[in-house]
Design a protein around this motif. Structure first.
Motif, PDB file in Angstrom:
ATOM      1  N   ILE A  43      20.361  47.705  34.748  1.00  0.00           N
ATOM      2  CA  ILE A  43      21.015  49.009  34.643  1.00  0.00           C
ATOM      3  C   ILE A  43      22.207  49.058  35.581  1.00  0.00           C
ATOM      4  CG2 ILE A  43      18.940  50.270  33.933  1.00  0.00           C
ATOM      5  CD1 ILE A  43      18.611  51.203  36.824  1.00  0.00           C
ATOM      6  N   THR A  45      24.778  51.948  37.516  1.00  0.00           N
ATOM      7  CA  THR A  45      24.971  53.353  37.876  1.00  0.00           C
ATOM      8  C   THR A  45      26.139  53.467  38.847  1.00  0.00           C
ATOM      9  OG1 THR A  45      23.418  53.177  39.726  1.00  0.00           O
ATOM     10  CG2 THR A  45      22.529  53.904  37.594  1.00  0.00           C
ATOM     11  N   VAL A  52      23.846  56.378  32.973  1.00  0.00           N
ATOM     12  CA  VAL A  52      23.186  55.099  33.192  1.00  0.00           C
ATOM     13  C   VAL A  52      23.532  54.181  32.025  1.00  0.00           C
ATOM     14  CG1 VAL A  52      20.974  53.889  33.280  1.00  0.00           C
ATOM     15  CG2 VAL A  52      21.245  56.031  34.517  1.00  0.00           C
ATOM     16  N   MET A  54      22.788  50.442  30.345  1.00  0.00           N
ATOM     17  CA  MET A  54      21.625  49.566  30.322  1.00  0.00           C
ATOM     18  C   MET A  54      21.876  48.415  29.354  1.00  0.00           C
ATOM     19  SD  MET A  54      17.674  50.732  29.784  1.00  0.00           S
ATOM     20  CE  MET A  54      17.665  50.904  28.000  1.00  0.00           C
ATOM     21  N   SER A 187      15.314  49.791  38.755  1.00  0.00           N
ATOM     22  CA  SER A 187      14.769  48.801  37.837  1.00  0.00           C
ATOM     23  C   SER A 187      14.060  47.709  38.621  1.00  0.00           C
ATOM     24  CB  SER A 187      15.879  48.193  36.965  1.00  0.00           C
ATOM     25  OG  SER A 187      15.322  47.604  35.808  1.00  0.00           O
ATOM     26  N   THR A 192      11.390  49.915  34.425  1.00  0.00           N
ATOM     27  CA  THR A 192      12.665  50.564  34.720  1.00  0.00           C
ATOM     28  C   THR A 192      12.417  52.064  34.747  1.00  0.00           C
ATOM     29  OG1 THR A 192      13.955  48.795  33.682  1.00  0.00           O
ATOM     30  CG2 THR A 192      15.026  50.937  33.902  1.00  0.00           C
ATOM     31  N   LEU A 194      13.976  55.947  35.136  1.00  0.00           N
ATOM     32  CA  LEU A 194      15.191  56.729  34.947  1.00  0.00           C
ATOM     33  C   LEU A 194      14.848  58.212  34.981  1.00  0.00           C
ATOM     34  CD1 LEU A 194      16.482  54.630  31.910  1.00  0.00           C
ATOM     35  CD2 LEU A 194      17.152  54.344  34.308  1.00  0.00           C
TER      36      LEU A 194
END
Length: 811
Positions: A43, A45, A52, A54, A187, A192, A194
């Motif tokens: 990921i 950010t 996000v 991915m 992650s 992972t 979120l």
């Protein structure tokens, strides 16, 4: 993948692919300035970007998706608690053109077969789901970059559905007031994590959202999404209905024709011994639970103590140091799927606690245990204890006050163990109360007695530690049997449990007012329901006789006296149900045909003896008489309306006297409590059938004759009973309303309904011939008129529902 796209990704022999170079460039262009975290899904950010990105490296490879709520609503009535987890979904990414689709597989219908076409035939027969679709931003070496933000910003947890289902109105996510919380994204190799802030907009007219929200038109929650690598190399255990476990169910169309199409696996954690052949061994990875750091002392210590009780059961099952409970380390996200959690959750009102297990839908392996403990329940326990012990007055009785607090903490220990038990894969069992502290998976009533001073005491209100049933269930769920046939070893365990007197009665046979099993009881205690009923009625009467302003802490307003009266006046409510369960009661066992054929389980039902049923009926009728329903003078004289700035809540009796305490409403609630169970249609139908097979059994006509003889037809109430005539008449009307509703409910067999109608008609004729005097005469005439009008033309009469009973559970 299309042939054209595939061709673009194949480099020319002897030279670098310009397509790959440009794709790589495009990949980096989208992630420039962003922080990368490698893991199950890589990921990207940025601290200043609410999104996000991915990468998806393996298309069509399934994984698990689970949602949860780091921030909740705070309403017991709606749910949506802080820390609440959703069910697991088996999902995968598919590519269609220039987009990736997140597809959910339908795991309820399978074909566990080596035949590819057979598996496909089932998959194609039942609809799956497309949860999301998004553009591919860039691709490199079959790795695809997507912006997953739009998935996170949608209501994946079903918050709006919960609000709608509880009649709070229609809400929808307002994307302009919602944001991906990129700083929360993490992650790891196998998961992972979120998160997003969601604002749900709606009319804000629902009672419960107005009770808890800062602005009922704008509800802020946080939604967490966990993406989880599928567990591998796990051996599931077949569920057995007599095990006390919780099952994971699916339909398997590949089972042999003579086998059930329903396949059930036992929910349980993975627990593997380091030495599989040893009777007792350490484990490769222990089961660890983490307590919410928000739980204050002394609650924190009580919750840790109770949750740790399970350690002894695992030791007895052959697992050394296999189970621990610790305080959640500082900085750890409790929503992280890797952590089994015990959350201390606040709501506006008291409510239920829960133990939920996130599991692999393919095998029943528990991925995460998630316990929700409602923080206000402990305050209800203290309220009950103080109402019984009366520790306040001109000066506080420190010993009694401490006893009330210690009772509440003892209940917390039991509650913590109970809810953790569910997340270990264990169902409720409502029979072990027959053996005292038989199981923490029962609902316990505080054990009460009278001390040498003639006062209620609660010194040993709750048990300590898990019980023999709990030890058995952990063995049945988790123990391994090296060198033995597992099915035979488990059958032997069940036989040993039965020989030890352990009995299992689950939710489905315990909660209905008309439930049949006499041992499947919530909130009861004692081996003998009638003996315990008498014990509780004695405690209740002493508590009512001693009821005074000393039950109320000095800083509380006087109007709360009524809230303290409710649990004392209705102290016998659950034991009343236990007594009612003996009427038309039948015992039976859970098992398979093989269990019955091999003599481990007895098929069929065993009817409660006739003499016991008749004794139980008399106990129940006694609860409908003025002598047990009237309040003493010391109670009536001190009950005070609410002070300015305070109001009544659903924890109070309903009233029809404005702000003044309505004693008749309390009486009606007490009578309704008994009538609810006594006049249940299923119970009356069973009663008729039992007598048709055995003429010596209690029958429908006898039951109604006994009830009417001791209520509507009884002699005048003794003058020493305060307002005795008014109290008895109030109870009589509840009885009649309950019986007419029974007839009107269309749940009786026709011939049984005919018997009930005949009994009611005979009552009407008696009332006309025996009018009585004063208020009794008025009520008897009105009752006779009502009965005859209803029997002539039911549609012409609007029946009254039973009076409201203040909530008791959860306690």
């Amino acid at each position: 993948m299309s042939a054209q796209v595939a061709a673009q990704l194949v480099p020319a022999v002897g030279s670098p692919s310009t397509a790959s170079v440009s794709a790589a460039a495009a990949f980096s262009q989208h992630t420039v300035g962003m922080k990368k975290q490698a893991g199950l899904f890589d990921i990207w950010t940025h601290s200043e970007q609410a999104k996000v990105l991915m990468s998806v490296a393996e298309l069509d490879k399934t994984f698990l998706l689970v949602t949860s709520l780091p921030f909740g609503l705070g309403s017991n009535d709606v749910g949506l608690d802080r820390g609440q987890v959703g069910s697991s979904k088996l999902v995968r990414f598919e590519r269609h053109g220039k987009r990736l689709f997140l597809v959910q597989e339908n795991t309820r219908f399978i074909a566990n077969s080596s035949n590819t076409d057979e598996r496909a035939s089932v998959r194609e027969a039942f609809a799956g789901a497309v949860l999301w679709a998004g553009d591919i931003l860039a691709s490199e070496n079959n790795v695809h970059l997507i912006d997953f933000s739009s998935f996170l910003l949608a209501d994946r947890h079903g918050v709006a559905d919960s609000l709608n289902r509880t009649r709070q109105g229609n809400y929808a996510v307002d994307e302009k007031r919602s944001a991906v919380l990129s700083q929360q994204a993490k992650s790891f190799p196998d998961n992972t994590e979120l998160e997003a802030l969601l604002t749900l907009a709606g009319a804000g007219e629902g009672q419960f959202v107005r009770q808890v929200a800062a602005d009922a038109k704008s509800l802020r929650v946080h939604q967490h999404v966990s993406l989880i690598r599928l567990p591998e190399a796990y051996t599931p255990r077949v569920y057995h209905p007599g095990s006390g476990g919780i099952d994971s169910e699916r339909m398997d169309f590949a089972t042999p024709l003579a086998d059930s199409i329903m396949v059930q696996w036992q929910l349980r954690h993975r627990l593997e011994k380091t030495d599989p052949n040893a009777a007792v061994s350490t484990v490769k990875k222990p089961i660890v639970y983490y307590l919410d750091r928000g739980a204050p002392e002394p609650v924190r210590s009580a919750l840790l103590d109770g949750a740790r009780w399970w350690g002894s059961a695992f030791e007895k099952a052959g697992f050394k140091d296999a189970y621990r409970v610790e305080l959640l380390p500082e900085g750890v996200d409790p929503m992280d799927i890797r952590y089994n959690t015990i959350m201390w959750v606040h709501r506006a009102t008291r409510g239920w606690s829960y133990g939920n297990a996130v599991s692999d839908p393919r095998t029943g392996e528990i991925i995460k245990g998630a316990v929700t403990l409602g923080s206000q329940r402990v305050r209800q326990d203290i309220l009950i204890a103080e109402s019984l012990l009366a520790p306040y007055g001109k000066s506080t009785d420190a010993e009694k006050k401490n006893a009330a607090e210690q009772m509440a903490l003892a209940r917390l220990r039991q509650l913590s163990a109970h809810e953790v038990g569910h997340t270990l894969g264990i169902a409720h069992n409502f029979a072990p109360s027959r053996q005292g502290n038989g199981s923490v998976m029962d609902y316990p009533h505080p054990i009460m007695g009278i001390n040498s001073k003639g006062e209620p005491e609660l010194n040993n209100a709750y048990g300590v530690g898990v019980g023999p049933w709990d030890d058995f269930v952990i063995k049945h769920l988790y123990a391994n049997f090296p060198g033995q046939d597992e099915a035979q070893a488990l059958a032997a365990l069940r036989s040993e449990a039965k020989a030890a007197g352990l009995q299992y009665v689950a939710d489905s046979d315990s909660r209905s007012p008309g439930a049949a099993h006499p041992n499947g009881l919530l909130w009861d205690f004692g081996a003998d329901s009638m003996k315990t009923y008498d014990q509780l009625m004695t405690v209740r009467q002493r508590a009512l006789d001693n009821f005074s302003t000393a039950v109320l802490p000095p800083q509380r307003q006087l109007g709360e006296l009524e809230a303290r009266l409710v649990p004392v006046y209705l102290l016998h409510r659950y034991q009343t149900e236990a007594v009612a369960r003996l009427i038309a009661g039948v015992e039976y066992e859970y098992g398979l045909a093989k269990d019955a054929n091999e003599g481990r389980v007895k098929a069929g039902t065993q009817v409660v003896p006739a003499s016991t049923q008749r004794q139980a009926l008399q106990k129940l009728i006694s609860s409908l008489r003025a002598e047990n329903l009237a309040l003493p003078k010391n109670v009536l004289d001190i009950l005070t309306p609410q002070s300015e700035g305070y109001s009544r809540t659903p924890e109070y009796f309903t009233g029809r006297m404005n702000v003044v305490f309505d004693a008749l409403s309390a009486v009606e609630a007490g009578a309704a409590q008994s009538s609810l169970f006594l006049f249940d249609a299923a119970r009356i139908n069973r009663l008729a059938w039992q007598q048709s097979r055995d003429a010596q059994q209690l029958g429908v006509s006898e039951l109604f004759k006994q009830v009417f003889d001791q209520t509507w037809k009884r002699d005048a109430v003794a003058p020493k009973v305060i307002a005795g005539e008014a109290v008895q008449l109030a109870a009589n009307w509840v009885v009649l309303d309950a019986v007419l509703n029974l007839i009107d409910g269309a749940r009786l067999h026709p011939q049984v309904q005919a018997d009930v109608r005949q009994s009611v008609n005979e009552l009407a004729l008696w009332l006309q011939k025996n009018p009585g005097k004063g208020s009794t005469a008025s009520s008897r005439q009105q009752a006779a008129d009502l009965i005859q009008a209803y029997l002539r033309n039911p549609a012409s009469v609007k029946l009254r529902p039973l009076p409201a009973i203040p909530p008791g559970a959860p306690i």
